[in-house]
Write an enzyme that holds these catalytic residues in place. Structure first.
Site, PDB file in Angstrom:
ATOM      1  N   TYR A  75       1.036  -1.212  -0.105  1.00 46.37           N
ATOM      2  CA  TYR A  75       0.015   0.020   0.069  1.00 46.37           C
ATOM      3  C   TYR A  75       0.949   1.355   0.246  1.00 46.37           C
ATOM      4  CZ  TYR A  75      -3.364   3.570   1.762  1.00 46.37           C
ATOM      5  OH  TYR A  75      -4.094   4.614   2.051  1.00 46.37           O
TER       6      TYR A  75
ATOM      7  N   ASP B  63       9.472   2.887  -1.001  1.00 43.63           N
ATOM      8  CA  ASP B  63       8.355   3.837  -0.222  1.00 43.63           C
ATOM      9  C   ASP B  63       8.724   3.295   1.313  1.00 43.63           C
ATOM     10  OD1 ASP B  63       4.793   3.612  -0.122  1.00 43.63           O
ATOM     11  OD2 ASP B  63       6.440   4.600   1.324  1.00 43.63           O
TER      12      ASP B  63
ATOM     13  N   LYS C 106       5.105   9.609   8.432  1.00 45.52           N
ATOM     14  CA  LYS C 106       4.824   8.910   9.808  1.00 45.52           C
ATOM     15  C   LYS C 106       6.064   9.590  10.564  1.00 45.52           C
ATOM     16  CE  LYS C 106       2.641   4.880   7.778  1.00 45.52           C
ATOM     17  NZ  LYS C 106       1.389   4.911   8.191  1.00 45.52           N
TER      18      LYS C 106
HETATM   19  P1  KE4 Z   1      -0.667   8.488   4.575  1.00 44.69           P
HETATM   20  O1  KE4 Z   1      -1.204   9.123   3.068  1.00 44.69           O
HETATM   21  O2  KE4 Z   1      -1.332   7.566   5.296  1.00 44.69           O
HETATM   22  O3  KE4 Z   1       0.114   9.347   5.519  1.00 44.69           O
HETATM   23  O4  KE4 Z   1       0.645   7.375   3.969  1.00 44.69           O
HETATM   24  C1  KE4 Z   1       0.083   6.392   3.049  1.00 44.69           C
HETATM   25  C2  KE4 Z   1       1.329   5.416   3.124  1.00 44.69           C
HETATM   26  C3  KE4 Z   1       2.147   5.207   2.095  1.00 44.69           C
HETATM   27  N1  KE4 Z   1       3.011   4.382   2.116  1.00 44.69           N
HETATM   28  C4  KE4 Z   1       3.229   3.164   3.109  1.00 44.69           C
HETATM   29  C5  KE4 Z   1       4.214   2.418   3.152  1.00 44.69           C
HETATM   30  C6  KE4 Z   1       2.213   3.379   4.296  1.00 44.69           C
HETATM   31  O5  KE4 Z   1       2.260   2.573   5.270  1.00 44.69           O
HETATM   32  C7  KE4 Z   1       1.209   4.406   4.228  1.00 44.69           C
HETATM   33  C8  KE4 Z   1      -0.014   4.523   4.994  1.00 44.69           C
HETATM   34  N2  KE4 Z   1      -0.053   3.328   5.946  1.00 44.69           N
HETATM   35  C9  KE4 Z   1      -1.183   3.092   6.868  1.00 44.69           C
HETATM   36  C10 KE4 Z   1      -1.132   2.056   7.582  1.00 44.69           C
HETATM   37  N3  KE4 Z   1      -1.374   0.798   7.168  1.00 44.69           N
HETATM   38  C11 KE4 Z   1      -1.913   4.184   7.361  1.00 44.69           C
HETATM   39  C12 KE4 Z   1      -2.907   4.184   8.318  1.00 44.69           C
HETATM   40  C13 KE4 Z   1      -4.310   4.565   7.543  1.00 44.69           C
HETATM   41  O6  KE4 Z   1      -4.484   4.428   6.303  1.00 44.69           O
HETATM   42  O7  KE4 Z   1      -5.184   5.076   8.435  1.00 44.69           O
END
Ligand code: KE4
Length: 426
Positions: free
Chosen positions: A143, A238, A266
């Site tokens: 993801y 990523d 993060k």
């Molecule tokens: P954000 O747009 O949520 O800040 O980041 C997206 C993203 C991009 N790349 C990786 C490897 C990520 O893990 C994420 C976001 N992770 C999720 C956890 N599975 C965020 C939690 C959520 O979607 O509420």
């Protein structure tokens, strides 16, 4: 008596889809009512009814030094007195760029934005602008945020174009995204042999945290690096989740693979909204206002968010920070495996630095197909038993868990006692 939590959830659902601002929080995967929190301190959370939990989500990674770390809070409070945002450059953004470049030298230039989604979306557009190519490659189960081109699942065959994996994504957009199996070097070789020179970039979670924790085979990453170099495709790591969590220099340091671009999020915001993308200078020079690739953001590099990130990154540079974090996480993992073995439950677990995976399967999975074989019902039962005991795990069998520097031996011992009870109840 209806709990405050129940009331909040009922009322939230009237005004917010699913009652949540991000789907995973809704507990749809594990069932039950999501927990509404009001306070965090160190390794602990308190819900709106005053119940205390040991937190293993840590806001999905950012709270690596623990909730409400006094130095982070103090730095944010002081910065806030100088206004919250200017929409103009500040010295803080230069400090952040210098620190990111120091800790991840592959990031010769970097641009900040406000989320991991923005970071990966921007990195892909930059790679397309740099190469003049349209195709991108991702891996099943990884993801990278919710931009259209990344909400795509594998087409029917290796070379058939991607299909939308979400409503609202046009087939014409999904068509440019090819999806392969993680840790499958042969599939990589075959794809590049056929369309290698049409690929703008490959984006990968170098250690996967979004189909639970999946660890890469070193040879797989090396093959990926070599193929991207040979065909002029941009390799994007990523590291939104792994950055500064699995190692001070990220997964790229841990596996000694140099990507062309990296995305971050993060931890670099310490709990406030910060994303970042960067990499080779020749690629980043394609970005406006220097080059033709447009990318922008009102709150990109926001001074308060960057302050929280800078303080967090400063704290994690303490001597032995990552070795201690990895050791504490390994203690949790080994204790869970021992507790499961004592009760005969089929279970496994592993960690990479401060992130861990729990699996109700014999072996630690190494692909999407394998993780899908794990016993989801057992996970859901385990999740709720732990939640009742005051231990807050990710509400999905397909998410990684996170330990912070604030997690004490007592936290681990309490967690393992709750786990023994949970395994026994299975
Ligand atoms: P954000 O747009 O949520 O800040 O980041 C997206 C993203 C991009 N790349 C990786 C490897 C990520 O893990 C994420 C976001 N992770 C999720 C956890 N599975 C965020 C939690 C959520 O979607 O509420």
């Amino acid at each position: 008596m209806t709990s405050i939590n129940q009331t909040l959830f009922e009322q939230s659902q009237r005004l917010i889809p699913g009652g949540v601002n991000s789907p995973v929080r809704a507990f749809r995967s594990v069932g039950g009512t999501p927990v509404f929190f009001k306070k965090g301190l160190g390794s602990r959370l308190w819900d709106v009814d005053g119940k205390e939990y040991i937190d293993y989500i840590n806001s999905w990674g950012p709270m690596i030094v623990g909730h409400a770390h006094p130095e982070v809070i103090q730095a944010v409070q002081a910065a806030a007195e100088n206004s919250l945002s200017f929409g103009a450059p500040t010295g803080l953004e230069l400090e952040m760029a210098q620190l990111i470049n120091k800790l991840m030298p592959s990031m010769e230039q970097v641009r900040l934005n406000s989320s991991g989604t923005e970071a990966t979306m921007s990195a892909i557009r930059t790679a397309r602008g740099f190469t003049g190519r349209d195709k991108i490659v991702k891996f099943e189960g990884c993801y990278h945020g919710h931009s259209d081109g990344l909400l795509v699942k594998a087409g029917s065959g290796l070379l058939t174009f991607g299909e939308p994996d979400s409503g609202g994504v046009p087939a014409s957009v999904a068509a440019h995204t090819l999806t392969l199996e993680y840790n499958n070097s042969q599939a990589l070789e075959d794809l590049f042999a056929q369309v290698g020179d049409e690929i703008a970039c490959v984006i990968i979670e170098p250690v996967v945290g979004n189909m639970n924790l999946i660890v890469p085979h070193q040879a797989f990453l090396q093959t990926l690096r070599a193929l991207c170099t040979k065909h002029g495709a941009v390799l994007i790591f990523d590291e939104v989740m792994t950055g500064f969590r699995v190692h001070l220099g990220g997964a790229q340091a841990l596996y000694n693979i140099k990507p062309d671009m990296t995305t971050l999020g993060k931890v670099i915001g310490g709990g406030l909204p910060v994303g970042a993308f960067g990499g080779r200078k020749d690629i980043m020079q394609c970005l406006a206002p220097v080059g033709k690739v447009y990318q922008a953001g009102t709150l990109s590099g926001n001074p308060i968010a960057v302050t929280a990130g800078l303080k967090t990154l400063q704290l994690i540079q303490a001597p032995n920070f990552h070795s201690k974090l990895a050791a504490q996480t390994a203690k949790l993992v080994e204790g869970l495996k021992a507790a499961a073995a004592d009760t005969g439950v089929i279970f496994n677990a592993q960690n990479v630095g401060g992130m861990f995976g729990l699996y109700f399967s014999q072996h630690c999975p190494s692909s999407y197909h394998e993780i899908m074989q794990s016993n989801k019902e057992h996970f859901n039962h385990f999740f709720h038993s732990m939640l009742d005991s005051g231990v807050y795990l990710g509400p999905s069998a397909f998410e990684a868990g996170f330990v912070s520097a604030a997690h004490t031996d007592e936290d681990i011992a309490l967690t393992l006692a709750a786990a023994r009870k949970a395994f026994a109840s299975l």
